[in-house]
Design a protein around this motif. Structure first.
Motif, PDB file in Angstrom:
ATOM      1  N   GLY A  18       0.740  -1.252   0.055  1.00 25.86           N
ATOM      2  CA  GLY A  18      -0.053  -0.108  -0.158  1.00 25.86           C
ATOM      3  C   GLY A  18       0.719   1.109   0.029  1.00 25.86           C
ATOM      4  N   GLN A  19       1.773   1.143   0.615  1.00 23.77           N
ATOM      5  CA  GLN A  19       2.822   2.476   0.858  1.00 23.77           C
ATOM      6  C   GLN A  19       3.478   2.647  -0.642  1.00 23.77           C
ATOM      7  OE1 GLN A  19       5.561   1.638   3.913  1.00 23.77           O
ATOM      8  NE2 GLN A  19       4.458   2.621   5.538  1.00 23.77           N
ATOM      9  N   ARG A  20       3.898   1.674  -1.320  1.00 26.35           N
ATOM     10  CA  ARG A  20       4.367   1.879  -2.750  1.00 26.35           C
ATOM     11  C   ARG A  20       3.294   2.417  -3.676  1.00 26.35           C
ATOM     12  NH1 ARG A  20       4.488   2.687  -7.143  1.00 26.35           N
ATOM     13  NH2 ARG A  20       5.932   1.700  -8.645  1.00 26.35           N
ATOM     14  N   CYS A  21       1.931   2.141  -3.435  1.00 23.30           N
ATOM     15  CA  CYS A  21       1.126   2.334  -4.351  1.00 23.30           C
ATOM     16  C   CYS A  21       0.547   3.853  -3.811  1.00 23.30           C
ATOM     17  CB  CYS A  21      -0.200   1.546  -3.984  1.00 23.30           C
ATOM     18  SG  CYS A  21       0.252  -0.065  -4.651  1.00 23.30           S
ATOM     19  N   GLY A  22       1.108   4.530  -2.720  1.00 26.43           N
ATOM     20  CA  GLY A  22       0.675   5.979  -2.199  1.00 26.43           C
ATOM     21  C   GLY A  22      -0.439   5.941  -1.307  1.00 26.43           C
ATOM     22  N   ILE A  23      -0.639   4.778  -0.554  1.00 28.06           N
ATOM     23  CA  ILE A  23      -1.612   4.404   0.485  1.00 28.06           C
ATOM     24  C   ILE A  23      -0.926   4.640   1.724  1.00 28.06           C
ATOM     25  CG2 ILE A  23      -3.847   3.327   1.486  1.00 28.06           C
ATOM     26  CD1 ILE A  23      -3.636   2.097  -1.321  1.00 28.06           C
ATOM     27  N   ASP A  24      -0.627   5.807   2.269  1.00 31.29           N
ATOM     28  CA  ASP A  24       0.355   6.079   3.276  1.00 31.29           C
ATOM     29  C   ASP A  24      -0.610   5.975   4.556  1.00 31.29           C
ATOM     30  OD1 ASP A  24       2.632   6.340   4.646  1.00 31.29           O
ATOM     31  OD2 ASP A  24       2.816   8.389   4.186  1.00 31.29           O
ATOM     32  N   LEU A  25      -0.925   4.719   4.978  1.00 28.91           N
ATOM     33  CA  LEU A  25      -1.665   4.684   6.223  1.00 28.91           C
ATOM     34  C   LEU A  25      -0.483   4.679   7.409  1.00 28.91           C
ATOM     35  CD1 LEU A  25      -4.113   1.713   5.314  1.00 28.91           C
ATOM     36  CD2 LEU A  25      -4.816   3.901   6.310  1.00 28.91           C
ATOM     37  N   SER A  26      -1.028   4.934   8.673  1.00 32.52           N
ATOM     38  CA  SER A  26      -0.103   5.202   9.707  1.00 32.52           C
ATOM     39  C   SER A  26       0.239   4.021  10.425  1.00 32.52           C
ATOM     40  CB  SER A  26      -0.892   6.073  11.023  1.00 32.52           C
ATOM     41  OG  SER A  26      -0.180   6.183  11.902  1.00 32.52           O
ATOM     42  N   SER A  27       1.587   3.875  10.582  1.00 29.22           N
ATOM     43  CA  SER A  27       1.881   2.772  11.524  1.00 29.22           C
ATOM     44  C   SER A  27       1.260   2.685  12.892  1.00 29.22           C
ATOM     45  CB  SER A  27       3.213   2.540  11.563  1.00 29.22           C
ATOM     46  OG  SER A  27       3.537   3.776  12.583  1.00 29.22           O
ATOM     47  N   GLY A  28       0.648   3.751  13.322  1.00 26.11           N
ATOM     48  CA  GLY A  28      -0.053   3.563  14.542  1.00 26.11           C
ATOM     49  C   GLY A  28      -1.215   2.922  14.503  1.00 26.11           C
ATOM     50  N   ASP A  29      -2.032   2.552  13.306  1.00 26.38           N
ATOM     51  CA  ASP A  29      -3.063   1.510  13.050  1.00 26.38           C
ATOM     52  C   ASP A  29      -2.632   0.200  13.314  1.00 26.38           C
ATOM     53  OD1 ASP A  29      -4.672   3.817  12.020  1.00 26.38           O
ATOM     54  OD2 ASP A  29      -4.008   3.696  10.198  1.00 26.38           O
ATOM     55  N   LEU A  30      -1.403  -0.013  12.735  1.00 32.06           N
ATOM     56  CA  LEU A  30      -0.935  -1.326  13.122  1.00 32.06           C
ATOM     57  C   LEU A  30      -0.445  -1.724  14.309  1.00 32.06           C
ATOM     58  CD1 LEU A  30       0.113  -3.838  11.597  1.00 32.06           C
ATOM     59  CD2 LEU A  30       2.320  -2.957  10.875  1.00 32.06           C
ATOM     60  N   VAL A  31       0.238  -0.674  15.094  1.00 27.71           N
ATOM     61  CA  VAL A  31       0.416  -0.841  16.375  1.00 27.71           C
ATOM     62  C   VAL A  31      -0.848  -1.014  17.366  1.00 27.71           C
ATOM     63  CG1 VAL A  31       1.116   0.469  18.397  1.00 27.71           C
ATOM     64  CG2 VAL A  31       2.555   0.445  16.402  1.00 27.71           C
ATOM     65  N   LEU A  32      -1.869  -0.542  17.170  1.00 20.29           N
ATOM     66  CA  LEU A  32      -3.068  -0.486  17.892  1.00 20.29           C
ATOM     67  C   LEU A  32      -3.739  -1.871  17.724  1.00 20.29           C
ATOM     68  CD1 LEU A  32      -5.402   0.812  19.605  1.00 20.29           C
ATOM     69  CD2 LEU A  32      -6.465   1.552  17.449  1.00 20.29           C
ATOM     70  N   ALA A  33      -3.625  -2.465  16.609  1.00 20.97           N
ATOM     71  CA  ALA A  33      -3.972  -3.806  16.202  1.00 20.97           C
ATOM     72  C   ALA A  33      -3.167  -4.639  16.925  1.00 20.97           C
ATOM     73  CB  ALA A  33      -4.185  -4.118  14.717  1.00 20.97           C
ATOM     74  N   TRP A  34      -1.889  -4.561  17.079  1.00 25.35           N
ATOM     75  CA  TRP A  34      -1.032  -5.501  17.699  1.00 25.35           C
ATOM     76  C   TRP A  34      -1.376  -5.363  19.123  1.00 25.35           C
ATOM     77  CZ3 TRP A  34       1.777  -9.478  16.759  1.00 25.35           C
ATOM     78  CH2 TRP A  34       2.096  -9.822  15.484  1.00 25.35           C
ATOM     79  N   GLN A  35      -1.529  -4.223  19.656  1.00 17.48           N
ATOM     80  CA  GLN A  35      -1.520  -4.092  21.069  1.00 17.48           C
ATOM     81  C   GLN A  35      -2.968  -4.719  21.429  1.00 17.48           C
ATOM     82  OE1 GLN A  35      -2.094   0.307  21.497  1.00 17.48           O
ATOM     83  NE2 GLN A  35      -0.026   0.602  22.091  1.00 17.48           N
ATOM     84  N   LYS A  36      -4.010  -4.722  20.670  1.00 18.01           N
ATOM     85  CA  LYS A  36      -5.203  -5.518  20.951  1.00 18.01           C
ATOM     86  C   LYS A  36      -4.707  -7.268  21.148  1.00 18.01           C
ATOM     87  CE  LYS A  36      -8.218  -2.428  20.748  1.00 18.01           C
ATOM     88  NZ  LYS A  36      -8.864  -1.921  21.883  1.00 18.01           N
TER      89      LYS A  36
END
Length: 867
Positions: free
Chosen positions: A312-330
């Protein structure tokens, strides 16, 4: 000549279960008082220190309710008075993947950076045993020492302080065991009763058994949810006037610094010996609803979401790594040692399942967003499917593709093979609102079809391709009923006859009862399975077998039912009043693998259900462990009551695969869904679930004496756990692989392929809620730069395995690729262009051109390299 006194180093600490028979919310309220008291005590006594259990999540919770304390905490951490981390939560170390342990340490480091320095020790005071590759995990997290309690046999380690090596021998930590636990010196009362009857005898035990402790002994002084010991220095001074040893105030890093490495013996292996403490080897089958939900989220994050975010980053979809961190925290909050083991009350189990549900929704939303925005950029029609390959290798395996169409049959272009696996017709609806430019209209919405296909096609590594399809009147994709009750390929033949399965292997070996289900009573609790006296496992035979096929895709559908005892009372009375139903789909293609999909509706209580594989050989099995393989002894020691805290049953944690390597063939079971296995003769027993109605029970056959979980302590009642009977449906997938020999690299690659499946997405208007965010992600959000119809970002060579690929948690402009050598020999690996060697927390590392046996290599790339 006087003999120098042994120095005893006392560490003031608290052990803080986030949840157990109390909830994580209870813990937050308790921390409000206890942590505040600890901070005040440290401020009043600058010479004092306090270890806050080794997990950052509880400190984050506290700062949420006390934001005004952040600067004070930062100062105490800077002064090394308050010891925090290094983990985000105190993890289970047996029933989750090495990458989850790494994420736990990574999120611990991220959290510690808000307050200052972390505790530089891999501190896990209460985890129920440890996998043999934890030195790899610890070193990757920049940690070179380890303090723990459970699972040690000092005869194997030659003492309580030693050098612990990874299976490959290249990773080492200084290991310090607390044989009597983290509560050895709790209360620290300066009285002769305490010193003579508790403290000095604890030191005696260590010095008598461990030769390395002649000069230095560690005694932790704290306990569960115990507040800081006040006036610690004064109390130690008074104790020194009473005890026969020299006591000193210290912390864990300070004690480790006192050890002389040349005095320490070497050890390689795992810690699963219940000698000084119970390790609950059979907790891998308790509360399987939690384990399945956690494992599926774990696989989704590691094998789909993280690499998809790189695409997604390569395709210009720059979602925050904070989204990923939040999922990992769960997930990580749900992988704490009590939570993942299942030794919790029902209300806490409900909290965990809700937390995991939230984690799945976050992960699904990330996937949905990236798929949708790429499809919008590419301008895909409703007769195109976007296939994304998160693997770092080219794949030509069957992939699951779901499409929504007006036609019941479609033809996929440019694929090797397509099989319609399942289809549901959604009926037409009348008086459906259609909003158009000319106004609102009520129309009849036509019927449509939800179809699941298996497509065999080639996908580029870490990339995507688009597949076109069209409506057709042909039915060539549909499975056809076959008269025979046999499926076969070049490796094996599976035949159904009179309720059982017979396998004929490529070497001519015939294995009767190749796959069976076995049920038995469970008199145990949520900590452990325990057999019921006089009860024997009962085979569950199949009544029907239906075979369908399409080209090399073959499906055998097995069904069965049998009356079983409703509960322990009926088992004791040899009654059986409840009809138990089960269903197994066996899928066979042209490769070496047989996929078994099991479905059971659990409507009985107090039992253990297992899938049994007849391997034809009784040699000790080779099991995968994080980043490697280990052969375990299948024998149990005799006279175990004389030495062990519980029976050391030969039931072992299952990471991804377990193989039995016979004289002419190897049979491997690969799964993420099953967490424990055992060998009985030439059979592999894979535990599907074990149900019970109590948190802890005393005097079990394999665990005599007190109940685990404090339920036989003064003032502690028994905790019923009716929800742990798991009266619900369960689905499992186990892949059986047949080979002529055991090859570590092949098995590791195949196990990865089982977990890392491709993702498929279709833009369509027939049902806008198949993906929850499709109705909200509009064209304007799609990346503007045109994307190619096919993309591939990175490919690993075939002699290694991809451990992970994710956006760098510590550097927004970087991508991490972790490479695994799962073999017993070191392998050469040339660094790809632009790669920098780091560890899991982004610290630069030296690299000599080879990856050690059973080891990992972490590579850091600037995002620009992936363009």
């Amino acid at each position: 000549m006087t003999t120098e006194k042994t120095k005893v180093y006392l560490v003031n600490h608290t052990h803080w279960d986030r949840e157990w028979y109390f909830s994580s919310q209870d813990s937050i309220i308790l921390s409000d008082l206890l942590f505040t008291n600890a901070i005040k005590e440290l401020q009043q006594h600058p010479e004092a220190s306090f270890t806050l259990d080794g997990q950052l999540s509880i400190l984050d919770d506290y700062v949420t309710i006390h934001p005004e304390m952040r600067m004070t905490i930062q100062q105490l951490v800077a002064n090394k008075q308050l010891q925090i981390g290094p983990w985000y939560t105190q993890p289970d170390a047996l029933h989750l993947q090495g990458e989850s342990l790494l994420r736990n340490g990574m999120l611990g480091q991220l959290s510690a950076m808000k307050y200052g320095q972390r505790l530089p020790v891999g501190y896990l005071p209460d985890t129920f045993g440890f996998n043999s590759q934890l030195p790899v995990v610890l070193n990757e997290l920049g940690l070179h020492s380890f303090v723990f309690w459970r699972g040690i046999d000092p005869k194997k380690t030659h003492g309580f302080y030693f050098k612990w090596h990874s299976l490959g021998g290249q990773r080492t930590v200084t290991a310090v065991n607390m044989p009597q636990g983290y509560g050895t010196g709790m209360l620290l009362t300066p009285s002769h009763d305490y010193v003579d009857q508790r403290l000095d005898p604890a030191v005696d035990l260590i010095t008598q058994i461990s030769p390395q402790s002649a000069k230095a002994v560690l005694i932790p002084t704290g306990n569960d949810q115990m507040e800081i010991i006040h006036d610690f220095t004064d109390k130690v001074a008074k104790i020194n006037q009473m005890g026969k040893y020299e006591y000193e105030v210290s912390d864990y890093p300070g004690f480790i610094a006192k050890l002389n490495p040349t005095d320490l013996a070497d050890y390689t292996g795992e810690f699963l010996d219940p000698i000084y403490a119970r390790v609950h080897r059979t907790c891998g089958s308790s509360r399987m609803d939690i384990k399945l939900a956690a494992t599926k989220l774990e696989d989704k994050l590691i094998y789909q979401v993280e690499p998809l975010m790189v695409i997604g980053q390569r395709c210009g979809i720059d979602l925050s790594s904070g989204d990923l961190v939040l999922a990992w925290q769960k997930l990580l909050e749900s992988q704490a040692h009590d939570s993942m083991a299942g030794s919790i009350v029902d209300s806490v189990a409900a909290d965990i399942l809700q937390r995991l549900k939230s984690g799945h929704e976050l992960a699904d939303s990330l996937i949905n967003t990236i798929e949708r925005l790429i499809a919008l950029n590419l301008g895909l029609t409703d007769q195109q499917v976007l296939l994304l390959n998160p693997a770092l290798t080219t794949t030509d395996a069957y992939q699951t593709v779901k499409v929504t169409t007006a036609s019941p049959d479609v033809h996929f272009k440019d694929v090797e093979h397509a099989v319609l696996q399942d289809q549901t017709k959604v009926a037409s609806r009348e008086n459906v609102l259609s909003q158009t430019a000319s106004g609102d209209h009520y129309i009849t919405e036509p019927a449509y079809y939800l179809s699941t296909y298996q497509l065999k096609t080639t996908l580029p590594p870490l990339g995507y391709r688009v597949i076109d399809f069209e409506a057709t009147v042909a039915t060539t994709n549909r499975l056809q009923l076959i008269a025979t009750q046999t499926i076969s390929n070049d490796q094996l033949e599976i035949a159904f006859n009179d309720g059982s399965l017979t396998a004929t292997l490529f070497d001519g070996t015939v294995l009767s009862d190749f796959l069976t289900l076995q049920d038995q009573g469970n008199a145990g609790d949520t900590y452990d399975f325990s057999p019921l006296a006089g009860d024997q496992p009962q085979a569950l035979r199949f009544q029907t077998a239906t075979v369908k096929a399409n080209q090399d895709w073959q499906l055998m559908q097995l069904t069965g039912q049998l009356k079983l005892p409703k509960n322990l009372t009926e088992r004791k009375n040899t009654q059986a009043t409840v009809m138990f139903k089960y269903h197994v789909d066996l899928i066979l293609t042209a490769n070496h693998n047989l996929t078994a999909k099991l479905h059971v509706d659990n409507n009985i209580a107090d039992h253990k259900l297992s899938l049994v594989v007849n391997t034809g050989s009784s040699v000790p099995a080779v099991a995968s462990v994080p980043f490697g393989f280990l052969t375990r002894d299948r024998q149990e020691p005799e006279q175990w009551q004389d030495r062990y805290a519980e029976r050391p049953v030969a039931i072992w944690p299952l990471d991804h695969s377990v193989s039995v390597n016979g004289a002419t063939h190897t049979i491997t079971a690969m799964t993420s869904d099953v967490k424990e296995y055992e060998q009985q003769g030439d059979q592999l027993w894979l535990t599907l679930l074990a149900t019970t109605d109590q948190l802890g029970k005393p005097d079990l056959i394999n665990r005599p004496g007190r109940a685990s979980g404090d339920t036989t302590k003064l003032g502690h009642p028994f905790f019923p756990t009716p929800q742990a009977e798991l009266q619900q449906a369960f689905d499992y997938q186990v892949t059986i692989r047949i080979d002529d020999r055991f090859d570590e690299l092949v098995i590791a690659q195949q196990a990865l392929q089982v977990s890392q499946t491709a993702l498929a997405y279709q833009s369509q208007q027939l049902n806008l809620f198949i993906n929850r965010l499709d109705n909200k992600l509009q064209d304007e959000l799609a990346p503007k730069a045109p994307l190619p119809a096919t993309m591939s970002l990175f490919e690993l060579p075939e002699h290694v395995v991809a451990g992970a690929c994710y956006p760098d948690f510590f550097d927004h402009d970087a991508v991490i690729v972790r490479v695994v050598n799962p073999t017993k020999h070191a392998v050469e690996f040339a660094l790809p262009t632009g790669a920098q060697v780091v560890n899991a927390i982004d610290e630069a590392q030296d690299y000599q051109g080879t990856i050690a046996s059973y080891d990992v290599l972490t590579l850091k790339f600037n995002k620009a390299v992936f363009k």
